[in-house]
Design a protein around this motif. Structure first.
Motif, PDB file in Angstrom:
ATOM      1  N   THR A  26     -45.151  35.538 -30.962  1.00 18.91           N
ATOM      2  CA  THR A  26     -43.883  36.100 -30.501  1.00 18.91           C
ATOM      3  C   THR A  26     -43.227  35.178 -29.494  1.00 18.91           C
ATOM      4  N   ARG A  27     -41.926  34.980 -29.663  1.00 19.25           N
ATOM      5  CA  ARG A  27     -41.144  34.235 -28.689  1.00 19.25           C
ATOM      6  C   ARG A  27     -39.952  35.109 -28.324  1.00 19.25           C
ATOM      7  N   LEU A  28     -39.763  35.336 -27.038  1.00 18.33           N
ATOM      8  CA  LEU A  28     -38.681  36.195 -26.572  1.00 18.33           C
ATOM      9  C   LEU A  28     -37.357  35.441 -26.453  1.00 18.33           C
ATOM     10  N   ILE A  29     -37.391  34.275 -25.860  1.00 21.27           N
ATOM     11  CA  ILE A  29     -36.152  33.509 -25.656  1.00 21.27           C
ATOM     12  C   ILE A  29     -35.758  32.857 -26.974  1.00 21.27           C
ATOM     13  N   PRO A  30     -34.520  33.094 -27.407  1.00 22.68           N
ATOM     14  CA  PRO A  30     -34.097  32.528 -28.684  1.00 22.68           C
ATOM     15  C   PRO A  30     -33.995  30.998 -28.627  1.00 22.68           C
ATOM     16  N   VAL A  31     -34.190  30.384 -29.777  1.00 22.81           N
ATOM     17  CA  VAL A  31     -34.034  28.938 -29.884  1.00 22.81           C
ATOM     18  C   VAL A  31     -32.544  28.622 -29.872  1.00 22.81           C
ATOM     19  N   LYS A  82     -24.633  21.805 -26.204  1.00 20.29           N
ATOM     20  CA  LYS A  82     -23.521  20.982 -25.727  1.00 20.29           C
ATOM     21  C   LYS A  82     -22.238  21.783 -25.526  1.00 20.29           C
ATOM     22  N   GLN A  83     -22.188  23.011 -26.033  1.00 25.60           N
ATOM     23  CA  GLN A  83     -20.969  23.816 -25.930  1.00 25.60           C
ATOM     24  C   GLN A  83     -20.777  24.304 -24.503  1.00 25.60           C
ATOM     25  N   GLU A  84     -19.539  24.395 -24.102  1.00 26.87           N
ATOM     26  CA  GLU A  84     -19.176  24.763 -22.734  1.00 26.87           C
ATOM     27  C   GLU A  84     -19.764  26.099 -22.290  1.00 26.87           C
ATOM     28  N   ASP A  85     -19.730  27.108 -23.140  1.00 26.66           N
ATOM     29  CA  ASP A  85     -20.154  28.442 -22.702  1.00 26.66           C
ATOM     30  C   ASP A  85     -21.663  28.670 -22.753  1.00 26.66           C
ATOM     31  N   THR A  86     -22.432  27.718 -23.237  1.00 29.09           N
ATOM     32  CA  THR A  86     -23.883  27.893 -23.336  1.00 29.09           C
ATOM     33  C   THR A  86     -24.520  28.047 -21.960  1.00 29.09           C
ATOM     34  N   CYS A  87     -24.010  27.346 -20.970  1.00 28.75           N
ATOM     35  CA  CYS A  87     -24.538  27.491 -19.619  1.00 28.75           C
ATOM     36  C   CYS A  87     -24.408  28.943 -19.162  1.00 28.75           C
ATOM     37  N   CYS A  88     -23.254  29.530 -19.393  1.00 27.76           N
ATOM     38  CA  CYS A  88     -23.033  30.911 -18.947  1.00 27.76           C
ATOM     39  C   CYS A  88     -23.831  31.914 -19.777  1.00 27.76           C
ATOM     40  N   ILE A  89     -24.078  31.600 -21.024  1.00 27.93           N
ATOM     41  CA  ILE A  89     -24.938  32.457 -21.851  1.00 27.93           C
ATOM     42  C   ILE A  89     -26.357  32.432 -21.276  1.00 27.93           C
ATOM     43  N   ASN A  90     -26.843  31.242 -20.944  1.00 23.00           N
ATOM     44  CA  ASN A  90     -28.164  31.129 -20.327  1.00 23.00           C
ATOM     45  C   ASN A  90     -28.188  31.790 -18.946  1.00 23.00           C
ATOM     46  N   ALA A  91     -27.082  31.698 -18.212  1.00 21.88           N
ATOM     47  CA  ALA A  91     -26.995  32.361 -16.908  1.00 21.88           C
ATOM     48  C   ALA A  91     -27.061  33.879 -17.071  1.00 21.88           C
ATOM     49  N   MET A  92     -26.514  34.400 -18.151  1.00 25.49           N
ATOM     50  CA  MET A  92     -26.586  35.840 -18.418  1.00 25.49           C
ATOM     51  C   MET A  92     -28.042  36.251 -18.672  1.00 25.49           C
ATOM     52  N   ILE A  93     -28.770  35.441 -19.422  1.00 30.73           N
ATOM     53  CA  ILE A  93     -30.197  35.717 -19.643  1.00 30.73           C
ATOM     54  C   ILE A  93     -30.950  35.593 -18.312  1.00 30.73           C
ATOM     55  N   HIS A 104     -23.180  38.550 -26.554  1.00 23.86           N
ATOM     56  CA  HIS A 104     -23.421  37.322 -27.318  1.00 23.86           C
ATOM     57  C   HIS A 104     -24.754  37.451 -28.063  1.00 23.86           C
ATOM     58  N   GLU A 105     -24.816  36.893 -29.249  1.00 27.94           N
ATOM     59  CA  GLU A 105     -25.999  37.059 -30.091  1.00 27.94           C
ATOM     60  C   GLU A 105     -27.300  36.614 -29.411  1.00 27.94           C
ATOM     61  N   HIS A 106     -27.278  35.535 -28.634  1.00 30.39           N
ATOM     62  CA  HIS A 106     -28.501  35.054 -27.991  1.00 30.39           C
ATOM     63  C   HIS A 106     -28.949  35.989 -26.865  1.00 30.39           C
ATOM     64  N   VAL A 107     -27.998  36.523 -26.129  1.00 29.31           N
ATOM     65  CA  VAL A 107     -28.334  37.459 -25.056  1.00 29.31           C
ATOM     66  C   VAL A 107     -28.898  38.742 -25.657  1.00 29.31           C
ATOM     67  N   LYS A 108     -28.225  39.257 -26.674  1.00 33.35           N
ATOM     68  CA  LYS A 108     -28.698  40.483 -27.327  1.00 33.35           C
ATOM     69  C   LYS A 108     -30.062  40.264 -27.981  1.00 33.35           C
ATOM     70  N   GLN A 109     -30.245  39.110 -28.603  1.00 33.52           N
ATOM     71  CA  GLN A 109     -31.521  38.800 -29.251  1.00 33.52           C
ATOM     72  C   GLN A 109     -32.648  38.809 -28.212  1.00 33.52           C
TER      73      GLN A 109
END
Length: 172
Positions: free
Chosen positions: A55-60, A67-78, A124-129
């Motif tokens: 099992t891996r909790l954090i999505p790949v 490289k996308q601008e909003d990825t930092c904020c998605i990771n900050a949400m996690i 966002h799909e990664h946060v929800k995942q």
């Protein structure tokens, strides 16, 4: 002529100074060897007692998405979810060396990114995942402590994602 050159230089300095406020800085704990070391000590201890290697909790997150601008904020949400639901003070903290230092560094990162991550990425799909997998792990293990241990063991992945995605950039 000298006055014009001086005025142009002053205007340029003001514009550069203003442009500096448009930058999203990389939070300093992401570049700290001590932060990485404390994180490594904590996660290795959690990983050593984790028996569920499937099992891996954090999505790949793909290199392209990183490289996308909003990825930092998605990771900050996690990260915020981690701070509120996983790394909060807990009786099992004694089981994780350096957790106090790591928690402090992660709070600093969250605080540094907060003014730059105003958009709500909770859907966002990664946060929800991630949040869905964590909730399922809690139910699967039937024990909050085991699910928390799994998540603590993956904090290094989140830290790495923050390191890779939260480079200094101009805000859009």
């Amino acid at each position: 002529m000298n006055c014009v050159a001086l005025l142009a230089l002053m205007c340029w300095c003001v514009l550069c100074g203003e442009a500096m406020h448009l930058m999203r800085p990389r939070p300093s704990p992401l570049d700290s060897a001590a932060s990485w070391n404390n994180l490594n000590v904590m996660t290795k201890k959690a990983q050593s007692s984790d028996r569920d290697h499937e099992t891996r909790l954090i999505p790949v997150i793909s290199t392209e998405m990183m490289k996308q601008e909003d990825t930092c904020c998605i990771n900050a949400m996690i990260l915020n979810y981690y701070l509120e639901n996983i790394l909060h003070e807990h009786p099992t903290d004694k089981d994780y060396p350096s957790i106090g230092f790591v928690r402090s560094d992660l709070h600093r990162i969250a605080k540094d990114l907060e003014p730059h991550c105003k958009k709500d990425y909770s859907e966002h799909e990664h946060v929800k995942q991630f949040t869905d997998k964590y909730r399922k792990a809690r139910a699967l293990y039937g024990d909050v402590t085991k699910a928390r241990n799994k998540a603590v063991g993956e904090t290094d992945i989140l830290f790495h994602y923050l390191y890779e995605s939260c480079t200094a950039r101009k805000r859009v």
